[in-house]
Design a protein around this motif. Structure first.
Motif, mmCIF file in Angstrom:
data_model
loop_
_atom_site.group_PDB
_atom_site.id
_atom_site.type_symbol
_atom_site.label_atom_id
_atom_site.label_comp_id
_atom_site.label_asym_id
_atom_site.label_seq_id
_atom_site.Cartn_x
_atom_site.Cartn_y
_atom_site.Cartn_z
ATOM 1 N N VAL A 22 -10.239 -97.768 -31.047
ATOM 2 C CA VAL A 22 -9.309 -97.474 -30.029
ATOM 3 C C VAL A 22 -9.590 -98.236 -28.315
ATOM 4 O O VAL A 22 -8.598 -98.967 -28.226
ATOM 5 N N ALA A 23 -10.730 -98.156 -28.526
ATOM 6 C CA ALA A 23 -11.162 -99.025 -27.197
ATOM 7 C C ALA A 23 -10.928 -100.510 -27.319
ATOM 8 O O ALA A 23 -10.316 -101.005 -26.422
ATOM 9 N N LYS A 24 -11.095 -101.031 -28.318
ATOM 10 C CA LYS A 24 -10.954 -102.475 -28.446
ATOM 11 C C LYS A 24 -9.367 -102.928 -28.406
ATOM 12 O O LYS A 24 -9.036 -103.767 -27.938
ATOM 13 N N ARG A 25 -8.677 -101.908 -28.999
ATOM 14 C CA ARG A 25 -7.361 -102.164 -29.075
ATOM 15 C C ARG A 25 -6.699 -102.019 -27.725
ATOM 16 O O ARG A 25 -5.917 -102.873 -27.204
ATOM 17 N N ILE A 26 -7.186 -101.165 -26.798
ATOM 18 C CA ILE A 26 -6.860 -100.960 -25.487
ATOM 19 C C ILE A 26 -7.188 -102.386 -24.729
ATOM 20 O O ILE A 26 -6.537 -102.800 -23.855
ATOM 21 N N VAL A 27 -8.505 -102.799 -24.980
ATOM 22 C CA VAL A 27 -9.021 -103.937 -24.211
ATOM 23 C C VAL A 27 -8.198 -105.220 -24.603
ATOM 24 O O VAL A 27 -7.750 -105.795 -23.658
ATOM 25 N N THR A 28 -7.722 -105.323 -25.792
ATOM 26 C CA THR A 28 -6.929 -106.634 -26.248
ATOM 27 C C THR A 28 -5.684 -106.457 -25.556
ATOM 28 O O THR A 28 -5.213 -107.513 -25.077
ATOM 29 N N LEU A 29 -5.193 -105.239 -25.318
ATOM 30 C CA LEU A 29 -3.712 -105.174 -24.708
ATOM 31 C C LEU A 29 -3.890 -105.498 -23.106
ATOM 32 O O LEU A 29 -3.125 -106.347 -22.459
ATOM 33 N N LYS A 30 -5.031 -105.012 -22.513
ATOM 34 C CA LYS A 30 -5.210 -105.367 -21.138
ATOM 35 C C LYS A 30 -5.662 -106.842 -20.950
ATOM 36 O O LYS A 30 -4.876 -107.323 -19.921
ATOM 37 N N ARG A 31 -6.341 -107.385 -21.783
ATOM 38 C CA ARG A 31 -6.603 -108.868 -21.723
ATOM 39 C C ARG A 31 -5.339 -109.613 -21.891
ATOM 40 O O ARG A 31 -5.329 -110.829 -21.401
ATOM 41 N N ALA A 32 -4.520 -109.006 -22.407
ATOM 42 C CA ALA A 32 -3.170 -109.889 -22.637
ATOM 43 C C ALA A 32 -2.304 -109.970 -21.378
ATOM 44 O O ALA A 32 -1.137 -110.478 -21.401
ATOM 45 N N MET A 78 -11.710 -88.247 -23.105
ATOM 46 C CA MET A 78 -11.489 -89.193 -22.127
ATOM 47 C C MET A 78 -12.750 -89.830 -21.507
ATOM 48 O O MET A 78 -12.758 -91.080 -21.175
ATOM 49 N N SER A 79 -13.743 -89.341 -21.269
ATOM 50 C CA SER A 79 -14.914 -89.863 -20.779
ATOM 51 C C SER A 79 -15.451 -90.526 -21.520
ATOM 52 O O SER A 79 -16.018 -91.830 -21.197
ATOM 53 N N LEU A 80 -15.714 -90.425 -22.771
ATOM 54 C CA LEU A 80 -16.226 -91.121 -23.858
ATOM 55 C C LEU A 80 -15.561 -92.364 -23.945
ATOM 56 O O LEU A 80 -15.922 -93.639 -24.008
ATOM 57 N N LEU A 81 -14.116 -92.305 -24.073
ATOM 58 C CA LEU A 81 -13.269 -93.630 -24.275
ATOM 59 C C LEU A 81 -13.390 -94.551 -23.253
ATOM 60 O O LEU A 81 -13.664 -95.672 -23.111
ATOM 61 N N ALA A 82 -13.536 -93.884 -21.593
ATOM 62 C CA ALA A 82 -13.680 -94.804 -20.618
ATOM 63 C C ALA A 82 -15.253 -95.642 -20.676
ATOM 64 O O ALA A 82 -15.055 -96.706 -20.372
ATOM 65 N N MET A 83 -16.102 -94.739 -21.258
ATOM 66 C CA MET A 83 -17.407 -95.682 -21.260
ATOM 67 C C MET A 83 -17.543 -96.542 -22.256
ATOM 68 O O MET A 83 -18.007 -97.649 -22.117
ATOM 69 N N ALA A 84 -16.686 -96.506 -23.568
ATOM 70 C CA ALA A 84 -16.552 -97.268 -24.478
ATOM 71 C C ALA A 84 -15.880 -98.780 -24.010
ATOM 72 O O ALA A 84 -16.133 -99.695 -24.144
ATOM 73 N N ILE A 85 -14.584 -98.356 -23.221
ATOM 74 C CA ILE A 85 -14.152 -99.565 -22.736
ATOM 75 C C ILE A 85 -14.917 -100.305 -21.661
ATOM 76 O O ILE A 85 -15.200 -101.562 -21.705
ATOM 77 N N ASN A 86 -15.448 -99.610 -20.866
ATOM 78 C CA ASN A 86 -16.461 -100.333 -19.801
ATOM 79 C C ASN A 86 -17.569 -101.070 -20.565
ATOM 80 O O ASN A 86 -18.004 -102.212 -20.175
ATOM 81 N N LEU A 88 -17.071 -102.662 -23.225
ATOM 82 C CA LEU A 88 -16.621 -103.833 -23.737
ATOM 83 C C LEU A 88 -16.268 -104.718 -22.681
ATOM 84 O O LEU A 88 -15.593 -105.781 -22.940
ATOM 85 N N GLY A 89 -16.508 -104.333 -21.493
ATOM 86 C CA GLY A 89 -16.515 -105.213 -20.162
ATOM 87 C C GLY A 89 -15.169 -105.126 -19.314
ATOM 88 O O GLY A 89 -14.891 -106.049 -18.563
ATOM 89 N N GLU A 90 -14.303 -104.161 -19.696
ATOM 90 C CA GLU A 90 -13.225 -103.768 -19.043
ATOM 91 C C GLU A 90 -13.326 -102.844 -17.918
ATOM 92 O O GLU A 90 -13.697 -101.671 -18.545
ATOM 93 N N PRO A 91 -13.046 -102.631 -16.686
ATOM 94 C CA PRO A 91 -13.127 -101.492 -16.074
ATOM 95 C C PRO A 91 -12.133 -100.234 -16.404
ATOM 96 O O PRO A 91 -10.833 -100.512 -16.588
ATOM 97 N N ALA A 92 -12.646 -99.040 -16.674
ATOM 98 C CA ALA A 92 -11.754 -97.980 -16.971
ATOM 99 C C ALA A 92 -12.318 -96.795 -16.278
ATOM 100 O O ALA A 92 -13.687 -96.313 -16.183
ATOM 101 N N GLN A 93 -11.382 -95.774 -16.207
ATOM 102 C CA GLN A 93 -11.911 -94.701 -15.202
ATOM 103 C C GLN A 93 -11.080 -93.618 -15.925
ATOM 104 O O GLN A 93 -9.927 -93.812 -16.231
#
Ligand code: ASP
Ligand code: MG
Length: 438
Positions: A22-32, A78-86, A88-93
């Motif tokens: 899920v984190a990767k999916r979110i990061v892909t959308l963010k990076r687009a 929510m906190s684990l997902l934020a950690m996973a996204i961070n 992967l190199g995207e800031p998340a809170q």
């Protein structure tokens, strides 16, 4: 650039691997280049596990403590997902419901949202963060944690999408969208490409478990386009919207979807789908005196007992005797309290007995085209009779016909009606990826 709210259900974040996907999916959308707000449910069966845990300590948990307990499930994810996204190199809170400005009344366990002030979330996405919000919870005027009722994360997501004026709210689940019937009953059900808010509301209110009813109500009220899809595939899901295509969505949604959204209002199909519900029971009050005021007394008593009744049927009076029978359906969970309340008014009303039937099922045929197609009910009844299914009760709205049948006949009835209305797909289209259906 679009502002996208994405909601991931419990089966989409059931363990660390799923969370990473899920984190990767979110990061892909963010990076687009898009702004992303994520609403997440508790991992897997966490909410049920928390309920079981509480039940081992008490059968009478204070509601306030129950809500604090249940809200913890979403805080973990929510906190684990934020950690996973961070990672992967995207800031998340991540933000709790209270931090995200979700204000509710104080009806614990079934709170309604009364105001949205998501300014921390708005600031976070302005600053280029991914904002992750705990689903299913808010805060009351007394600063207490409240929860929105089971399945309430959908409502959190749609409310945030409305308040932030998001371009779309994507609801990720473990099936590829809404189907013309539950694929577990009808394996060759079709995926519905687009559906109006009204039809979606009828489907959700009459047993289709894919969306929280209040989420659909919110979406309709604020015109939030919804996209219900699977987090386990890249496939397009079901679009729920009355709007036309939004250019901001280009590149996010498949090209074809933009076309459906444009064409959608042109000609809706006659039938959208079939919902079913096994959760209702039926009470019959036998030999009720047939005089003014009696029905009023009965149903005010039922309402005071807290039951939300669905269908009501009053038989014609038994000749000469001046008495009649009244039947109604209600959620099984309200059955005992309602019977109790009715027994209390028996001496006053003078009916002879109460019958309780728990093995009933309800089938609802939903479609906007019904208003203008008088043949629909005839076809429905014919297909049930050909399948040997007896109809116990009938109710209709402008875009729905519901029938109550024997629970044992329900699956057979759904299949027969699905075939009769030409909804069967050539191959089976539905894949249930997770298992919980959320
Ligand atoms: N975790 C909550 C539930 O299981 C809310 C949700 O999943 O939407 O009901
Ligand atoms: Mg039942």
């Amino acid at each position: 650039m679009a502002l996208v709210v994405q909601k991931f259900g419990g089966s989409s974040v059931s363990d660390a691997d799923a969370m990473l996907r899920v984190a990767k999916r979110i990061v892909t959308l963010k990076r687009a280049g898009h702004q992303v707000v994520v609403v997440v449910s508790a991992m897997g069966d966490t909410t049920d596990d928390l309920l079981d845990l509480a039940a081992r300590l008490t059968s009478n948990a204070p509601e306030r403590e129950m809500d604090i307990l249940l809200s913890a499930g979403e805080r973990i994810s929510m906190s684990l997902l934020a950690m996973a996204i961070n990672e992967l190199g995207e800031p998340a809170q991540s933000y709790t419901g209270a931090q995200a400005g979700i204000h509710t009344d104080s009806r614990y366990g079934r709170a309604s949202i009364v105001g949205m002030v998501p300014e921390r979330v708005a600031r976070a996405i302005q600053d280029g963060q991914v904002a992750i919000v705990a689903g299913f919870q808010g805060v009351s005027d007394d600063n207490d944690v409240t929860t929105l009722g089971r399945g309430g994360s959908d409502t959190t997501a749609v409310a945030l999408a409305a308040a932030l004026h998001a371009d779309v709210c994507e609801i990720f689940t473990d099936v590829d969208g809404l189907f013309t019937a539950d694929p577990r009953i009808v394996p060759n059900a079709r995926r519905v490409r687009t559906l109006g808010y009204e039809e979606t509301l009828e489907m959700a209110a009459h047993g289709a478990k894919i969306l929280h009813l209040r989420a659909v109500e919110f979406a309709r009220r604020y015109g939030v386009p919804l996209h219900v899809r699977s987090s386990f595939s890249e496939k397009e899901g079901t679009w729920i919207s009355n709007t036309t295509a939004n250019p901001a969505l280009e590149g996010i949604v498949p090209e074809a979807a933009l076309t459906y959204m444009k064409e959608e209002s042109v000609e809706a199909p006659i039938i959208s789908g079939i919902a079913h519900d096994r959760s209702q029971d039926k009470i019959t009050i036998v030999n009720v005196p047939d005089r003014p005021g009696v029905a009023a007394k009965i149903f005010s008593t039922v309402a005071e007992a807290g039951a939300n009744i669905d269908m009501i049927v009053q038989n014609i009076s038994h000749t000469d005797s001046g008495v009649t029978d009244i039947s109604f359906t209600l959620p099984a969970a309200d059955g005992a309290a309602t019977l109790e309340a009715l027994k209390e008014i028996q001496p006053q009303l003078g009916f002879t007995k109460l019958q309780y039937k728990d093995n009933i099922g309800k089938l609802s045929l939903v479609g906007a085209g019904m208003r203008t197609n008088p043949g629909v009910s005839a076809k429905l009844f014919e297909s049930l009779s050909a399948a040997g299914v007896n109809i116990d009760m009938i109710s209709t709205s402008e875009i729905r016909i519901s029938v109550v049948v024997d629970l044992d006949d329900l699956d057979k009835a759904v299949r027969a009606v699905h075939t009769a209305f030409g909804l069967d797909a050539a191959d089976s289209e539905a894949v249930v990826y997770g298992g919980t259906g959320r």
